[in-house]
Design a protein around this motif. Structure first.
Motif, PDB file in Angstrom:
ATOM      1  N   ARG A  17      -9.461  18.047   2.315  1.00 43.28           N
ATOM      2  CA  ARG A  17     -10.078  17.952   2.484  1.00 43.28           C
ATOM      3  C   ARG A  17     -11.591  17.078   2.909  1.00 43.28           C
ATOM      4  NH1 ARG A  17      -6.995  20.481  -1.666  1.00 43.28           N
ATOM      5  NH2 ARG A  17      -7.028  23.083  -1.543  1.00 43.28           N
ATOM      6  N   SER A  18     -11.323  16.486   2.458  1.00 43.12           N
ATOM      7  CA  SER A  18     -11.910  15.084   3.037  1.00 43.12           C
ATOM      8  C   SER A  18     -10.923  14.559   3.865  1.00 43.12           C
ATOM      9  CB  SER A  18     -12.158  14.228   2.238  1.00 43.12           C
ATOM     10  OG  SER A  18     -11.561  14.011   1.455  1.00 43.12           O
ATOM     11  N   PRO A  19     -11.320  14.361   4.912  1.00 43.99           N
ATOM     12  CA  PRO A  19     -11.322  13.244   6.384  1.00 43.99           C
ATOM     13  C   PRO A  19     -10.476  12.479   5.766  1.00 43.99           C
ATOM     14  CG  PRO A  19     -12.998  14.236   7.145  1.00 43.99           C
ATOM     15  CD  PRO A  19     -12.853  14.183   5.650  1.00 43.99           C
ATOM     16  N   PHE A  20     -11.226  11.276   4.529  1.00 41.84           N
ATOM     17  CA  PHE A  20     -10.278  10.185   4.352  1.00 41.84           C
ATOM     18  C   PHE A  20      -9.256  10.452   3.741  1.00 41.84           C
ATOM     19  CE2 PHE A  20     -10.466   7.425   0.489  1.00 41.84           C
ATOM     20  CZ  PHE A  20     -10.923   6.538   0.814  1.00 41.84           C
ATOM     21  N   ARG A  30       0.743  -1.247   0.183  1.00 46.16           N
ATOM     22  CA  ARG A  30       0.249   0.272  -0.434  1.00 46.16           C
ATOM     23  C   ARG A  30       0.589   1.393   0.297  1.00 46.16           C
ATOM     24  NH1 ARG A  30      -4.786  -0.762  -0.877  1.00 46.16           N
ATOM     25  NH2 ARG A  30      -5.172   1.655  -0.206  1.00 46.16           N
ATOM     26  N   HIS A  58     -13.737  23.744   1.748  1.00 44.68           N
ATOM     27  CA  HIS A  58     -12.362  23.264   2.892  1.00 44.68           C
ATOM     28  C   HIS A  58     -11.285  23.684   2.579  1.00 44.68           C
ATOM     29  CE1 HIS A  58     -16.337  21.562   3.824  1.00 44.68           C
ATOM     30  NE2 HIS A  58     -16.127  20.992   2.503  1.00 44.68           N
ATOM     31  N   GLU A 110     -16.257   5.658  -0.621  1.00 39.52           N
ATOM     32  CA  GLU A 110     -14.742   5.858   0.864  1.00 39.52           C
ATOM     33  C   GLU A 110     -15.288   5.349   2.031  1.00 39.52           C
ATOM     34  OE1 GLU A 110     -13.657  10.412  -0.988  1.00 39.52           O
ATOM     35  OE2 GLU A 110     -14.834   9.941   1.113  1.00 39.52           O
ATOM     36  N   GLY A 127     -14.359  19.070   7.383  1.00 37.77           N
ATOM     37  CA  GLY A 127     -14.241  18.925   5.851  1.00 37.77           C
ATOM     38  C   GLY A 127     -15.155  18.873   5.488  1.00 37.77           C
ATOM     39  N   ARG A 128     -15.201  17.359   4.319  1.00 35.35           N
ATOM     40  CA  ARG A 128     -16.487  17.222   3.605  1.00 35.35           C
ATOM     41  C   ARG A 128     -16.517  15.791   4.197  1.00 35.35           C
ATOM     42  NH1 ARG A 128     -15.851  12.963  -0.064  1.00 35.35           N
ATOM     43  NH2 ARG A 128     -13.900  13.952  -1.390  1.00 35.35           N
ATOM     44  N   PRO A 129     -17.590  15.410   4.443  1.00 42.73           N
ATOM     45  CA  PRO A 129     -18.176  14.228   4.967  1.00 42.73           C
ATOM     46  C   PRO A 129     -17.385  12.869   4.088  1.00 42.73           C
ATOM     47  CG  PRO A 129     -19.437  15.488   5.236  1.00 42.73           C
ATOM     48  CD  PRO A 129     -18.803  16.517   4.299  1.00 42.73           C
ATOM     49  N   ALA A 182      -7.528   0.916   4.708  1.00 42.10           N
ATOM     50  CA  ALA A 182      -8.029   0.186   3.458  1.00 42.10           C
ATOM     51  C   ALA A 182      -8.818  -1.293   3.547  1.00 42.10           C
ATOM     52  CB  ALA A 182      -6.862   0.238   2.030  1.00 42.10           C
ATOM     53  N   ARG A 212     -14.736   1.666   1.603  1.00 42.87           N
ATOM     54  CA  ARG A 212     -13.225   1.064   1.206  1.00 42.87           C
ATOM     55  C   ARG A 212     -12.232   1.340   2.294  1.00 42.87           C
ATOM     56  NH1 ARG A 212     -12.510   5.772  -3.545  1.00 42.87           N
ATOM     57  NH2 ARG A 212     -10.188   5.604  -3.008  1.00 42.87           N
ATOM     58  N   THR A 213     -12.754   1.469   3.023  1.00 36.45           N
ATOM     59  CA  THR A 213     -12.060   1.381   4.803  1.00 36.45           C
ATOM     60  C   THR A 213     -12.663   0.946   5.721  1.00 36.45           C
ATOM     61  OG1 THR A 213     -12.016   3.973   4.361  1.00 36.45           O
ATOM     62  CG2 THR A 213     -11.363   2.978   6.600  1.00 36.45           C
TER      63      THR A 213
END
Lengths: 217, 217
Positions: A94-97, A15, A179, B145, B138-140, B66, B148-149
């Motif tokens: 910008r996205s916590p992901f 990864r 964001h 996503e 942030g952007r939710p 991931a 994939r987590t």
């Protein structure tokens, strides 16, 4: 993509492969900057991860502890994993992901071997001098202290590093959005030496110890 | 001697027992101060220790990655060890045999469980907000996503800490000798937020992120 292949399939990154580092010089530099390693061993009551001081040559990483140290005893002649991590910051996407960290880490896998004789004393010196050279400015260990200390060597053969720098990698659709995105650096810095309260007056810290002040990991 | 018993024999300290901490409040405070954990898992090709971000409730420690993350997949339904260490300084004794570190560390042992449904999203929020709360600014995450987590929970049941402060404990015979003794503090401090180069002008960091500057671990 990294220019060099990993030393073994067991340490190839699966990864975040663009952050993989297989360059030996870069790997050793990360080991040299880190004060402790996290050592994973299989013990009679399950898997255990313990922070330990360490030292190295170009060929081996050395760990030491009391002869009665259970984790170290469990390491002898068994497969272990020694991981070193320096955290350099938090990456806010910008996205916590897509949040991440700035870090430098090294993974060493291999079978630990108990060290004896001259290598035992030399390995202890390397562990003591790892953060700052102070072996030769202290009172040398006596025979009893050496007997009570267990040292193991892990070959620096199966080794790889992962380094994450910079800022976030956001989704294209999020760029230009409302964001915030960026990073917050984390800096670890050695301070001024603090003499022991029971130190006799007039004894100054060894020059190498005094020179640590202000040095960043 | 510590006032409280350890939660289980598997996390009772065998060495340095005077530095053992079994107080739950103190253990949680160390977890809250640390940006990463070192996670030990048994993988198909041997034991592996990997640094990971984490979050917690009072009952569980959460890890995320991931769905394809090999270490995390290996953790599911298996015994793992999650270790958190903050290094606070180097202790230089008159004899290198008594050198040590100032540190705060926590060991969590237990079986990891895959988290689903509402707990999955809440656990992700806890991991994101662990160092600094920025989930809600942030952007939710979207459904893809989230899918994939992978998130696993480790119970905060079998847990103990070890804390070493102060300076060296030298042999009585070495006190009054010619060798320096003391400590060198290591301080890890968050810096000013660094905006991403592609950030549109006028977007300020969330107040919680900006407030990190100057905070020490």
């Amino acid at each position: 993509m990294p220019a060099l292949p990993p030393a073994s399939e067991r340490v190839r990154l699966r990864r975040g492969v663009h952050n993989a580092v297989y360059d030996r010089h870069a790997i050793l530099a990360i080991l040299d900057a880190a004060p402790v390693a996290h050592v994973g061993v299989m013990t009679p009551d399950g898997l255990l991860v313990i922070p330990m001081a360490f030292g190295r040559t170009d060929e081996h990483l050395y760990l030491h502890g009391a002869v009665a140290n259970g984790a170290l005893r469990a390491a002898v002649d068994n497969d272990v994993c020694v991981t070193v991590t320096l955290v350099d910051g938090l990456i806010v996407a910008r996205s916590p992901f897509h949040n991440s960290m700035r870090y430098r880490s090294v993974v060493v896998r291999g079978v630990a071997r108990r060290v004896t004789g001259e290598e035992h004393v030399e390995a202890l010196r390397l562990v003591v001098d790892h953060v700052v050279a102070n072996w030769s400015t202290g009172r040398p260990p006596n025979a009893d202290e050496l007997r009570r200390t267990l040292v193991v060597a892990v070959p620096l053969d199966e080794v790889s590093a992962k380094v994450r720098e910079g800022g976030p990698s956001d989704e294209p659709a999020d760029l230009g959005g409302p964001h915030w995105a960026g990073a917050v650096p984390l800096r670890s810095t050695w301070g001024d030496p603090e003499p022991s309260p029971d130190l006799a007056p007039g004894i100054e810290p060894p020059p190498a110890v005094a020179a640590l002040a202000g040095v960043e990991l």
